[in-house]
Design a protein around this motif. Structure first.
Motif, PDB file in Angstrom:
ATOM      1  N   ASP A   1       0.594  -1.151  -0.394  1.00  0.00           N
ATOM      2  CA  ASP A   1       0.005  -0.573   0.039  1.00  0.00           C
ATOM      3  C   ASP A   1       0.443   1.625  -0.231  1.00  0.00           C
ATOM      4  N   ALA A   2       1.717   1.179   0.844  1.00  0.00           N
ATOM      5  CA  ALA A   2       3.043   2.360   0.476  1.00  0.00           C
ATOM      6  C   ALA A   2       3.263   2.524  -0.174  1.00  0.00           C
TER       7      ALA A   2
ATOM      8  N   GLY B   1       4.766   6.927   3.561  1.00  0.00           N
ATOM      9  CA  GLY B   1       5.661   6.897   3.922  1.00  0.00           C
ATOM     10  C   GLY B   1       6.549   5.484   3.321  1.00  0.00           C
ATOM     11  N   GLU B   2       7.738   5.282   3.187  1.00  0.00           N
ATOM     12  CA  GLU B   2       8.597   4.277   3.117  1.00  0.00           C
ATOM     13  C   GLU B   2       7.807   2.830   3.412  1.00  0.00           C
ATOM     14  N   PRO B   3       7.437   2.261   2.146  1.00  0.00           N
ATOM     15  CA  PRO B   3       7.410   0.677   2.612  1.00  0.00           C
ATOM     16  C   PRO B   3       8.295   0.005   3.029  1.00  0.00           C
ATOM     17  N   CYS B   4       9.227  -0.559   3.090  1.00  0.00           N
ATOM     18  CA  CYS B   4       9.995  -1.195   4.272  1.00  0.00           C
ATOM     19  C   CYS B   4       9.336  -0.635   5.083  1.00  0.00           C
ATOM     20  N   ASP B   5       9.980   0.463   5.937  1.00  0.00           N
ATOM     21  CA  ASP B   5       9.468   0.782   7.080  1.00  0.00           C
ATOM     22  C   ASP B   5       8.415   1.061   7.365  1.00  0.00           C
ATOM     23  N   VAL B   6       7.170   1.122   6.621  1.00  0.00           N
ATOM     24  CA  VAL B   6       5.864   0.933   6.552  1.00  0.00           C
ATOM     25  C   VAL B   6       5.803  -0.974   7.259  1.00  0.00           C
TER      26      VAL B   6
END
Length: 127
Positions: A66-67, A74-79
Motif C-alpha cells: 500500500d505504501a 511512508g517508505e514501504p519497508c519502514d511501514v
C-alpha cells in the motif's frame, strides 16, 4: 487327594519378588503419557508460532505494498517493519520489486523450543 493338597502353595509361601511391580509399571506408563503430552504441546506451540509469523509477514507485505503504491504514506519497508513490530515480529528482509510489489520475511521475537518461527510473503497488484 492328600497328595494334591500337599503340593498347593499357600499365600504365606508365595514368592515376594514381584510385589510392587504393578506400582512401578503404573509410574512408568504415567511418565510415558506425560512425555507424549509434552511433545504434543511443544508441536502445537510451534504450529501456532509459525502461523503468527506467517500472518505478520502477510500483513507487513500488504502494508508495504500500500505504501509503495502511494495508498498510504511512508517508505514501504519502514511501514512493513512498523506493522511487523506491532505483531511481535521482526522484519528480516524487505525488497520492493518494480516499485509496487513488496516481498518481506519476518521472524517472531519470541522463540520456541524449536527455534525462531519465520514467515515470508509477497504483496502487490497482479502482474
Amino acid at each position: 487327594m492328600s497328595n494334591l493338597n500337599a503340593h498347593a502353595v499357600t499365600d504365606a509361601e508365595a514368592p515376594t519378588s514381584e510385589r510392587g511391580a504393578g506400582t512401578v509399571l503404573a509410574l512408568v506408563l504415567g511418565c510415558v503419557v506425560m512425555s507424549l503430552l509434552a511433545g504434543v504441546l511443544f508441536l502445537a506451540q510451534a504450529g501456532v508460532m509459525a502461523s503468527r509469523a506467517a500472518s505478520a509477514a502477510d500483513l507487513a507485505a500488504l502494508a508495504g505494498a500500500d505504501a509503495a503504491r502511494g495508498l498510504t504514506s511512508g517508505e514501504p519497508c519502514d511501514v512493513a517493519a512498523e506493522l511487523a513490530e506491532q505483531h511481535d515480529a521482526r522484519l528480516t528482509s524487505c525488497v520492493v520489486v518494480r516499485g509496487e510489489v513488496v516481498e518481506v520475511a519476518t521472524e517472531l521475537v519470541q522463540h520456541s523450543v524449536f527455534g525462531a518461527a519465520t514467515g515470508k510473503a509477497r504483496a502487490g497488484p497482479p502482474p
